[in-house]
Motif scaffolding. Structure first.
Motif, short mmCIF file in Angstrom:
data_model
loop_
_atom_site.label_atom_id
_atom_site.label_comp_id
_atom_site.label_asym_id
_atom_site.label_seq_id
_atom_site.Cartn_x
_atom_site.Cartn_y
_atom_site.Cartn_z
N ILE A 200 -7.12 47.78 -15.60
CA ILE A 200 -5.93 47.43 -16.77
C ILE A 200 -7.20 47.61 -18.08
O ILE A 200 -8.04 45.64 -17.85
CB ILE A 200 -5.22 46.39 -16.26
CG1 ILE A 200 -4.71 47.49 -14.99
CG2 ILE A 200 -4.21 46.71 -17.14
CD1 ILE A 200 -3.65 45.58 -13.98
N ASP A 201 -6.90 47.46 -18.96
CA ASP A 201 -7.74 46.78 -20.00
C ASP A 201 -6.36 46.35 -20.24
O ASP A 201 -5.55 46.17 -21.54
CB ASP A 201 -8.00 47.47 -21.26
CG ASP A 201 -8.44 47.10 -22.41
OD1 ASP A 201 -8.09 45.77 -22.80
OD2 ASP A 201 -9.66 48.02 -23.39
N SER A 202 -6.57 44.83 -20.66
CA SER A 202 -5.50 43.61 -20.53
C SER A 202 -5.08 43.27 -22.33
O SER A 202 -4.39 43.12 -22.52
CB SER A 202 -5.64 42.41 -20.03
OG SER A 202 -7.38 41.66 -20.02
N ARG A 210 1.88 47.25 -15.85
CA ARG A 210 0.58 48.21 -15.05
C ARG A 210 0.43 48.22 -13.63
O ARG A 210 0.50 48.89 -12.50
CB ARG A 210 -0.85 48.38 -15.87
CG ARG A 210 -0.88 49.45 -16.81
CD ARG A 210 -0.82 50.11 -16.71
NE ARG A 210 -2.32 50.32 -16.58
CZ ARG A 210 -2.45 51.24 -15.14
NH1 ARG A 210 -1.61 52.21 -14.73
NH2 ARG A 210 -4.20 51.58 -15.32
N LEU A 211 0.54 46.61 -13.21
CA LEU A 211 1.11 46.21 -11.02
C LEU A 211 1.80 46.91 -10.75
O LEU A 211 1.64 47.32 -9.99
CB LEU A 211 0.18 45.37 -11.36
CG LEU A 211 -0.78 44.49 -11.61
CD1 LEU A 211 -0.93 42.46 -11.72
CD2 LEU A 211 -2.14 44.91 -10.94
N GLY A 216 3.64 49.18 -7.05
CA GLY A 216 4.99 49.07 -6.83
C GLY A 216 5.91 47.70 -6.76
O GLY A 216 4.53 46.87 -6.69
N GLU A 217 7.31 47.71 -6.28
CA GLU A 217 7.77 46.70 -6.97
C GLU A 217 8.07 45.74 -5.26
O GLU A 217 8.57 46.71 -4.20
CB GLU A 217 8.82 46.78 -7.00
CG GLU A 217 10.10 45.47 -7.42
CD GLU A 217 11.52 45.65 -8.06
OE1 GLU A 217 12.25 45.13 -8.20
OE2 GLU A 217 11.80 47.33 -8.51
N ALA A 218 8.34 44.77 -5.26
CA ALA A 218 7.46 43.84 -4.06
C ALA A 218 9.43 43.51 -3.45
O ALA A 218 10.07 43.25 -4.66
CB ALA A 218 7.05 42.41 -4.13
N PRO A 219 9.45 43.03 -2.96
CA PRO A 219 11.85 43.11 -1.82
C PRO A 219 11.69 41.63 -2.96
O PRO A 219 10.93 40.81 -3.33
CB PRO A 219 10.91 42.85 -0.90
CG PRO A 219 9.85 43.71 0.02
CD PRO A 219 8.91 43.19 -1.50
#
Length: 338
Positions: A200-202, A210-211, A216-219
């Motif tokens: 990732i170019d911040s 991007r993460l 994916g998404e955490a619970p």
């Protein structure tokens, strides 16, 4: 013999010094390569390290071959290729305030013990790669502080030598997906070469978004939602934006290892952070890792070799020090000796 010393603030010189005398329990190592660390630039700028202010020998990333062995030393022989533990030297940390520095033709290991002060490496490992042993031990300690588990996801901020070493260490421990964040394109390209799964170019991308795409998404937990399902965070960059990003995006139960040196205080809202149950671990040096990493370095030396950007001869050590201290000019600079 020749040795590189800080002689005044902002000044280094190659000076003549007596070649050490080898006692019955000592080992004399002919240095064949020594890496340049960012801390070397700091020592130069301030004029050395007390009590050797203005007379500090430089170099704490050495590799070499044994030139002489005391009569009472066992397990080591003349000609063995070795890496050293700078922290274990009897006369102070090699190259970091001790009486000797790795940017010298010889280093004497007093009361030498195999496995404590030095270990051997196979002769096919280039000396400039073997000289990575010390900084890769630093990276390994930072990885160990994360307690990584196979199958986890991770993000490393900073694609300098320590960050790249951490990427290799995470992948060797079975971490399933490692992302590297930086702002320098060639460093991001190198991160992919050493084994990062994505970069990732911040400067141009939203890191949290991007993460989310990558991990994916955490619970949901205690109202925390929309967070990336990233398990491990590692700061090898040392800029406030990294801390801010991690604290704002960390999922519940994530782990965060900080190996970078932060030169200014960073504000942390522990009240807002409480429900994350984020584990923050600081990583300094290599309490046990200095020779633990050697096996990895030997087995995967071609991957580690990618970290070295510039190899200069001892006659150009002043240029090497300048190059290493110039932001963006090089990644890992190593000086070689004949």
């Amino acid at each position: 013999m020749k040795t590189v010393m800080v002689t005044a603030p902002g000044r280094t010189e190659i000076v003549d010094a007596p070649e050490p005398e080898v006692g019955p329990t000592d080992v004399l190592v002919r240095i064949r390569a020594c890496g340049i660390c960012g801390s070397d630039g700091l020592y130069i700028s301030v004029g050395g390290i007390p009590p050797r202010q203005g007379a500090t020998p430089l170099g704490h990333e050495p590799a070499g071959e044994i030139a002489a062995v005391g009569a009472d030393v066992t397990g080591l022989a003349i000609g063995d290729h070795v890496v050293l533990n700078p922290m274990a030297s009897a006369d102070g940390i090699i190259g970091s305030g001790g009486a000797q520095g790795g940017l010298s033709e010889f280093v004497l290991i007093r009361d030498a013990q195999l496995g404590t002060h030095l270990v051997t490496v196979p002769e096919h490992i280039p000396f400039e790669v073997a000289a990575l042993n010390e900084p890769m031990a630093v990276a390994t300690h930072a990885v160990n502080r994360l307690e990584p588990q196979a199958g986890q996801t991770a993000v490393v901020f900073g694609a300098g030598p320590i960050g790249l070493g951490a990427v290799i260490g995470l992948k060797l421990r079975g971490v399933a997906h490692v992302v590297v964040v930086d702002v320098v394109p060639n460093r991001l390209a190198k991160a992919l070469k050493v084994g990062a799964d994505a970069v990732i170019d911040s400067a141009a991308e939203d890191v949290a978004a991007r993460l989310l795409d990558l991990h994916g998404e955490a619970p949901r937990y205690f109202g925390r939602h929309g967070r990336p399902a990233t398990d491990l965070y590692l700061d090898a960059a040392g800029v406030p934006a990294v801390i801010e990003t991690v604290l704002a995006t960390a999922r519940h139960g994530a782990r965060f290892s900080i190996v970078a040196v932060h030169k200014k205080p960073v504000e942390v809202d522990f009240g807002a952070l409480l429900t994350s149950e984020l584990t923050i671990a600081l990583a300094m040096g290599y309490p046990t890792e200095i020779f633990e990493v050697t096996k990895d370095l030997v087995e995967h030396w071609e991957r580690y070799a990618l970290i070295v950007s510039d190899v200069l001869p001892y006659t150009e050590v002043e240029r090497a020090l300048t190059l290493a201290a110039t932001p963006g000019a090089a990644d890992k600079v190593v000086v070689t000796l004949p």
